[in-house]
Design a protein around this motif. Structure first.
Motif, PDB file in Angstrom:
ATOM      1  N   UNK A  91       0.838  -1.192   0.000  1.00 12.09           N
ATOM      2  CA  UNK A  91       0.000   0.000   0.000  1.00 12.09           C
ATOM      3  C   UNK A  91       0.882   1.255   0.000  1.00 12.09           C
ATOM      4  N   UNK A  92       1.909   1.234   0.854  1.00  8.94           N
ATOM      5  CA  UNK A  92       2.793   2.398   0.994  1.00  8.94           C
ATOM      6  C   UNK A  92       3.555   2.686  -0.295  1.00  8.94           C
ATOM      7  N   UNK A 124      -8.991   2.309  -1.568  1.00  8.40           N
ATOM      8  CA  UNK A 124      -9.964   1.368  -1.017  1.00  8.40           C
ATOM      9  C   UNK A 124     -10.302   1.632   0.430  1.00  8.40           C
ATOM     10  N   UNK A 125      -9.285   1.907   1.234  1.00 11.91           N
ATOM     11  CA  UNK A 125      -9.539   2.198   2.650  1.00 11.91           C
ATOM     12  C   UNK A 125      -8.402   3.023   3.231  1.00 11.91           C
ATOM     13  N   UNK A 126      -8.746   4.108   3.921  1.00 12.42           N
ATOM     14  CA  UNK A 126      -7.757   4.852   4.697  1.00 12.42           C
ATOM     15  C   UNK A 126      -7.622   4.131   6.023  1.00 12.42           C
ATOM     16  N   UNK A 158      -1.524   6.495   4.797  1.00 16.58           N
ATOM     17  CA  UNK A 158      -2.501   6.552   3.700  1.00 16.58           C
ATOM     18  C   UNK A 158      -3.332   7.827   3.772  1.00 16.58           C
ATOM     19  N   UNK A 159      -3.611   8.301   4.987  1.00 17.26           N
ATOM     20  CA  UNK A 159      -4.352   9.557   5.128  1.00 17.26           C
ATOM     21  C   UNK A 159      -3.526  10.743   4.659  1.00 17.26           C
ATOM     22  N   UNK A 193     -12.319   7.875  -0.974  1.00 16.15           N
ATOM     23  CA  UNK A 193     -11.834   6.762  -0.153  1.00 16.15           C
ATOM     24  C   UNK A 193     -12.897   6.354   0.855  1.00 16.15           C
ATOM     25  N   UNK A 194     -12.686   5.164   1.427  1.00 22.50           N
ATOM     26  CA  UNK A 194     -13.550   4.714   2.521  1.00 22.50           C
ATOM     27  C   UNK A 194     -12.769   4.773   3.817  1.00 22.50           C
TER      28      UNK A 194
END
Length: 453
Positions: free
Chosen positions: A290-291, A308-310, A315-316, A331-332
């Motif tokens: 992810x990173x 897909x998801x924070x 990720x935020x 994002x979710x």
């Protein structure tokens, strides 16, 4: 009243006697030997001639009427499953009959609108449960010795280790069911009894849903559509697991998908493939984390980024930076409601200035069951005698105006934001749910079941 959802049922009795007899008289045969037969009945069962009909000692098990009607429904499919399972065990055939059993099971589940199939063993019985509209229900049972055969075959076609039963495994397989290709995601997990096997049914029916058909209330729908016209900023869809976030996000992608815009998604895993959108599957086994993806994603010159998801501060921060530099980020995030979503962002130690500058809209949502339109909520085969059929969204949408943006920047107490929302007559998820109760779409019980926080 007793329940029989974990009871072995000898479906060969439907063939030996007469299927129509059992359905007509609301009688469910469970077990028979040379001198007796055991049957399940309910308050509306017709028993006037039953002693003469069987000419055996009869023992009775009384159960709820809707449960009995459910067990008698789809009886052709259940008898066929029983036949294939019986042949597979008697001939110990891993290929021929197990394949036919699985094809029939998958077809049955798809026609029943299931999203997942759960296969579980308890003592002397293996249960086949379908999750439909978010709820699990046992559709078929068989002798526990069948579990090893079905487990081994599913692992075989999913390229998993057939001998491994003490560790979790994940895999996939694809099959043509009724001339249509379906993908299935497989998860196995060791349990005290044996293993739990879950098949997630992946097909395109969910992403064919557009925003107009999700059931979003018209006033909220207009606010969301206007926000999707933005060229930069952060839009968040929040809610707990099972609240329909993924379907909403994919419907948003369908709405935004066009030749003039480059859309890149970062997903773990990719649930559905959408043509002309660059979808990136996370694969930690090869280092595609992810990173790593988020660190390099802006070099791809995207217009819209879908995360897909924070899930953490990293990720935020990427989402906030991207939305600050001319990108629309969708994002979710896991949070109960719109206000808690803002608290969640602060808890992840995001810069209040970045949040206030980039956050444009938060939509918090749940899924509630709709009353069944086929039976006027009396219970029927279409709704599996649950009185509910399909689900709809109840939601709240927080549009981040200048006042809210200023309060976020100043780190105002959350009660100040709540007071302001009351002044502007902000409608909560509960308010939206109550409106759908008034429209006779669902019950107040269903609303409070999913939205009590």
């Amino acid at each position: 009243m007793k329940t029989i959802l974990k009871t072995l049922i000898d479906y060969s009795l439907f063939e030996k006697y007469d299927k129509e007899y059992f359905v007509k008289n609301r009688i469910l045969p469970l077990f028979e030997n040379e001198i007796s037969i055991k049957i399940a009945i309910c308050k509306s069962s017709k028993l006037e001639t039953i002693k003469n009909d069987f000419n055996k000692m009869i023992s009775f098990l009384e159960i709820e009427e809707l449960e009995l009607l459910f067990m008698l429904s789809h009886i052709e499919e259940k008898c066929l499953l029983y036949s294939w399972a019986l042949k597979a065990i008697s001939q110990n055939s891993l290929e021929k009959y197990i394949d036919k059993f699985l094809q029939e099971l998958l077809s049955f589940s798809i026609n029943s609108r299931a999203s997942d199939i759960h296969i579980e063993q308890y003592k002397d019985v293996v249960l086949f449960k379908f999750r439909i509209d978010g709820r699990l229900k046992t559709f078929f049972t068989f002798n526990s010795e069948f579990f090893k055969l079905i487990s081994s075959y599913i692992k075989l076609i999913s390229t998993l280790d057939m001998t491994q039963i003490r560790l979790p495994q994940d895999g996939r397989f694809a099959l043509n069911i009724e001339d249509k290709k379906y993908d299935f995601r497989v998860s196995t997990m060791p349990t005290l009894e044996a293993e739990s096997i879950v098949l997630r049914i992946l097909d395109n029916k969910n992403i064919n849903k557009n925003l107009q058909t999700l059931g979003i209330s018209s006033n909220l729908f207009e606010i969301l559509i206007q926000a999707l016209k933005l060229t930069q900023g952060l839009i968040l869809i929040s809610g707990p697991t099972g609240s329909g976030k993924t379907t909403t996000l994919y419907s948003i992608l369908q709405e935004l998908n066009c030749e003039e815009k480059k859309i890149i998604t970062v997903e773990d895993p990719i649930e559905y493939k959408i043509d002309s959108i660059c979808q990136i599957p996370i694969n930690n086994k090869i280092g595609l984390s992810f990173e790593l993806v988020l660190k390099n994603i802006l070099r791809q010159d995207p217009d819209i980024i879908f995360i897909g998801e924070i899930r953490d501060k990293f990720s935020l921060d990427i989402a906030l930076q991207a939305s600050l530099t001319g990108h629309l980020v969708i994002a979710s995030i896991h949070a109960n409601n719109a206000i808690e979503t803002i608290l969640r962002l602060i808890d992840l130690q995001a810069d209040p200035f970045l949040i206030s500058s980039t956050l444009k809209l938060v939509m918090a949502q749940r899924l509630v069951l709709n009353y069944c339109n086929f039976c006027a909520s009396q219970g029927c085969p279409k709704c599996n005698y649950t009185k509910y059929y399909d689900r709809t969204i109840i939601a709240e949408i927080l549009k981040v105006d200048e006042k809210i943006s200023s309060m976020i920047f100043k780190k105002s107490d959350i009660n100040e934001i709540k007071d302001y929302l009351e002044k502007i007559n902000f409608k909560t998820i509960i308010d939206d749910g109550k409106q759908k109760v008034k429209q006779n779409q669902t019950s107040l019980e269903e609303v409070y079941k999913v939205a009590s926080f």
